[in-house]
Design a protein around this motif. Structure first.
Motif, PDB file in Angstrom:
ATOM      1  N   THR A  40       0.909  -1.178   0.155  1.00  0.00           N
ATOM      2  CA  THR A  40      -0.021   0.152  -0.008  1.00  0.00           C
ATOM      3  C   THR A  40       0.808   1.056   0.151  1.00  0.00           C
ATOM      4  N   ALA A  41       0.373   2.375  -0.375  1.00  0.00           N
ATOM      5  CA  ALA A  41       1.078   3.447  -0.588  1.00  0.00           C
ATOM      6  C   ALA A  41       0.823   4.513   0.476  1.00  0.00           C
ATOM      7  N   ARG A  42       0.273   4.185   1.544  1.00  0.00           N
ATOM      8  CA  ARG A  42      -0.059   4.793   2.550  1.00  0.00           C
ATOM      9  C   ARG A  42       0.577   4.477   4.127  1.00  0.00           C
ATOM     10  N   ILE A  43       1.708   4.018   3.929  1.00  0.00           N
ATOM     11  CA  ILE A  43       2.281   3.675   5.116  1.00  0.00           C
ATOM     12  C   ILE A  43       4.039   3.914   5.090  1.00  0.00           C
ATOM     13  N   SER A  44       4.409   4.124   6.133  1.00  0.00           N
ATOM     14  CA  SER A  44       5.826   4.368   6.213  1.00  0.00           C
ATOM     15  C   SER A  44       6.441   3.596   7.343  1.00  0.00           C
ATOM     16  N   PHE A  45       7.834   3.859   7.539  1.00  0.00           N
ATOM     17  CA  PHE A  45       8.687   2.984   8.544  1.00  0.00           C
ATOM     18  C   PHE A  45       8.219   3.313   9.978  1.00  0.00           C
ATOM     19  N   ASP A  46       7.698   4.562  10.178  1.00  0.00           N
ATOM     20  CA  ASP A  46       7.198   5.048  11.531  1.00  0.00           C
ATOM     21  C   ASP A  46       6.056   4.356  11.820  1.00  0.00           C
ATOM     22  N   ASP A  47       5.089   4.097  10.650  1.00  0.00           N
ATOM     23  CA  ASP A  47       3.839   3.550  10.768  1.00  0.00           C
ATOM     24  C   ASP A  47       3.931   2.004  11.173  1.00  0.00           C
ATOM     25  N   TYR A  48       5.050   1.343  10.529  1.00  0.00           N
ATOM     26  CA  TYR A  48       5.313  -0.081  10.799  1.00  0.00           C
ATOM     27  C   TYR A  48       5.815  -0.102  12.164  1.00  0.00           C
ATOM     28  N   LEU A  49       6.612   0.706  12.570  1.00  0.00           N
ATOM     29  CA  LEU A  49       7.062   0.703  13.952  1.00  0.00           C
ATOM     30  C   LEU A  49       5.997   1.070  14.990  1.00  0.00           C
ATOM     31  N   THR A  66       2.731   0.243  14.732  1.00  0.00           N
ATOM     32  CA  THR A  66       1.851  -1.154  14.515  1.00  0.00           C
ATOM     33  C   THR A  66       2.661  -2.169  15.326  1.00  0.00           C
ATOM     34  N   ALA A  67       3.857  -2.141  15.248  1.00  0.00           N
ATOM     35  CA  ALA A  67       4.572  -3.306  16.022  1.00  0.00           C
ATOM     36  C   ALA A  67       4.528  -3.065  17.474  1.00  0.00           C
ATOM     37  N   ARG A  68       4.951  -1.792  17.970  1.00  0.00           N
ATOM     38  CA  ARG A  68       4.885  -1.457  19.436  1.00  0.00           C
ATOM     39  C   ARG A  68       3.415  -1.691  20.003  1.00  0.00           C
ATOM     40  N   ARG A  69       2.148  -1.472  18.983  1.00  0.00           N
ATOM     41  CA  ARG A  69       1.131  -1.773  19.586  1.00  0.00           C
ATOM     42  C   ARG A  69       0.637  -3.335  19.730  1.00  0.00           C
ATOM     43  N   GLU A  70       1.198  -4.040  19.034  1.00  0.00           N
ATOM     44  CA  GLU A  70       1.060  -5.611  18.943  1.00  0.00           C
ATOM     45  C   GLU A  70       2.231  -6.340  20.481  1.00  0.00           C
ATOM     46  N   ARG A  71       2.979  -5.596  20.473  1.00  0.00           N
ATOM     47  CA  ARG A  71       4.108  -6.028  21.477  1.00  0.00           C
ATOM     48  C   ARG A  71       3.419  -6.295  22.970  1.00  0.00           C
ATOM     49  N   VAL A  84       3.336  -9.334  12.296  1.00  0.00           N
ATOM     50  CA  VAL A  84       2.165  -8.596  12.793  1.00  0.00           C
ATOM     51  C   VAL A  84       2.236  -7.150  11.923  1.00  0.00           C
ATOM     52  N   THR A  85       3.105  -7.097  10.981  1.00  0.00           N
ATOM     53  CA  THR A  85       3.211  -5.791  10.249  1.00  0.00           C
ATOM     54  C   THR A  85       3.021  -6.038   8.792  1.00  0.00           C
ATOM     55  N   ASP A  86       3.453  -7.251   8.352  1.00  0.00           N
ATOM     56  CA  ASP A  86       3.438  -7.734   6.834  1.00  0.00           C
ATOM     57  C   ASP A  86       4.407  -6.865   6.266  1.00  0.00           C
ATOM     58  N   CYS A  87       5.524  -6.404   6.726  1.00  0.00           N
ATOM     59  CA  CYS A  87       6.581  -5.373   5.884  1.00  0.00           C
ATOM     60  C   CYS A  87       7.312  -6.542   5.303  1.00  0.00           C
ATOM     61  N   SER A  88       8.531  -6.094   4.647  1.00  0.00           N
ATOM     62  CA  SER A  88       9.543  -6.863   3.970  1.00  0.00           C
ATOM     63  C   SER A  88      10.398  -7.476   4.697  1.00  0.00           C
ATOM     64  N   SER A  98      14.222  -6.480   9.731  1.00  0.00           N
ATOM     65  CA  SER A  98      15.454  -6.692  10.760  1.00  0.00           C
ATOM     66  C   SER A  98      15.629  -5.055  11.303  1.00  0.00           C
ATOM     67  N   ARG A  99      15.646  -4.052  10.562  1.00  0.00           N
ATOM     68  CA  ARG A  99      15.544  -2.803  11.144  1.00  0.00           C
ATOM     69  C   ARG A  99      14.350  -2.335  12.483  1.00  0.00           C
ATOM     70  N   LEU A 100      13.283  -3.010  11.985  1.00  0.00           N
ATOM     71  CA  LEU A 100      12.249  -2.645  12.889  1.00  0.00           C
ATOM     72  C   LEU A 100      12.381  -3.634  14.152  1.00  0.00           C
ATOM     73  N   ALA A 101      12.931  -4.821  13.935  1.00  0.00           N
ATOM     74  CA  ALA A 101      13.295  -5.480  15.315  1.00  0.00           C
ATOM     75  C   ALA A 101      14.494  -4.846  16.003  1.00  0.00           C
ATOM     76  N   ALA A 102      15.401  -4.404  15.234  1.00  0.00           N
ATOM     77  CA  ALA A 102      16.602  -3.750  15.975  1.00  0.00           C
ATOM     78  C   ALA A 102      16.054  -2.539  16.778  1.00  0.00           C
ATOM     79  N   THR A 103      15.114  -1.668  15.939  1.00  0.00           N
ATOM     80  CA  THR A 103      14.498  -0.416  16.913  1.00  0.00           C
ATOM     81  C   THR A 103      13.846  -1.097  18.043  1.00  0.00           C
ATOM     82  N   LEU A 104      12.845  -2.078  18.119  1.00  0.00           N
ATOM     83  CA  LEU A 104      12.222  -2.607  19.138  1.00  0.00           C
ATOM     84  C   LEU A 104      13.042  -2.923  20.292  1.00  0.00           C
TER      85      LEU A 104
END
Length: 293
Positions: A214-223, A225-230, A244-248, A253-259
């Motif tokens: 989808t063209a309506r999502i960014s890295f912060d939005d994935y982050l 969503t992941a925080r909300r599901e954690r 939980v986010t259906d990202c690539s 890997s970047r999202l997991a490292a940030t979390l």
């Protein structure tokens, strides 16, 4: 800047090109090392008769160097794909094995009087060297291309629904002071539960989690969503982030490292409206004198 209309197609195209590039480069590297094996064997055998002990031992020299080189290249391929920097000894070991292969292939040719054998025995080691360097850089750039497609700015960023605190109005107030205390207590205890409910509804209202396509999502939005599901019991891994986010795969890997760099959430104790209502009745009864403390 407007993002690509279909990011999922862009990411899939990058991954398909990556597989093709890896296959072609590895084919060239393996063929070059097989070609150098014969020259290294002749260099190590030093004219020993066939099938003697020296002749057999000479076959071990080139695989000893080539296997170390292949192991280093394979590791660099994975680290470059996930944009992880390696230490200086990795590059030193790679260049040392490549230099040893080149020297053993061209030593006899340089001792001759013709430049033809020098050129012939120099081309395969140089091709292996250049392919080894290109393999690392290409994997890094292809990963960056995939991440750029997924984190491109959007024209309409994702927004969450504002949360309204829940106020317990089931029990009529007896006086201003008791009413204020009762409603304040209910609002404090009910706010976490209401927040969780509103977040879940706003996430599901669009028909499920948004994918990278989808063209309506960014890295912060994935982050977000992941925080909300954690939860406190969640083991954060790239696979869990993708679930939980259906990202690539590269972005997970970047999202997991940030979390993992953030503190784990604490358990939230929820209080039901029925308990708050009973507490309000007890406060009102105490104020009117029906129940003595």
């Amino acid at each position: 800047m407007n993002p690509h209309p279909n990011l999922a197609i862009v990411v899939e195209t990058v991954e398909r090109i990556r597989r093709q590039v890896d296959a072609l480069l590895w084919t060239g590297i393996v063929l070059g090392l097989l070609f150098t094996m014969i020259n290294v064997h002749d260099f190590a055998a030093v004219g020993a008769p066939a099938f003697t002990l020296v002749w057999w031992a000479a076959w071990l020299l080139d695989p000893m160097v080539s296997l170390v080189l292949i192991a280093i290249l394979r590791a660099e391929q994975i680290t470059a794909r996930h944009q992880v920097a390696v230490g200086p000894w990795v590059r030193r070991a790679k260049w040392a094995t490549l230099a040893a292969t080149y020297a053993m292939n061209t030593w006899t040719a340089w001792a001759g009087n013709s430049w033809g054998p020098v050129l012939l025995h120099s081309v395969p080691p140089l091709v292996v060297f250049l392919a080894a360097e290109a393999l690392t850089d290409l994997n890094d750039k292809l990963t960056q291309a995939s991440l750029n497609a997924c984190t491109a700015p959007t024209s309409a960023p994702f927004t969450d629904t504002p949360v309204t605190p829940f106020m317990n109005t089931a029990t009529p107030p007896v006086n201003d002071s008791s009413s204020t205390a009762t409603n304040t207590t209910a609002a404090v205890h009910e706010h976490p539960a209401r927040t969780v409910h509103e977040h879940t509804r706003s996430t599901r209202s669009a028909g499920g989690r948004q994918k990278c396509g989808t063209a309506r999502i960014s890295f912060d939005d994935y982050l977000t969503t992941a925080r909300r599901e954690r939860t406190p019991d969640t083991v954060v891994t790239p696979a869990w982030v993708r679930e939980v986010t259906d990202c690539s795969r590269g972005l997970s890997s970047r999202l997991a490292a940030t979390l993992l760099s953030e503190p784990a959430p604490h358990p939230i104790a929820f209080t039901t409206p029925a308990v708050n209502g009973a507490r309000a009745e007890l406060v009102n009864a105490t104020a009117t004198g029906e129940v003595r403390s």
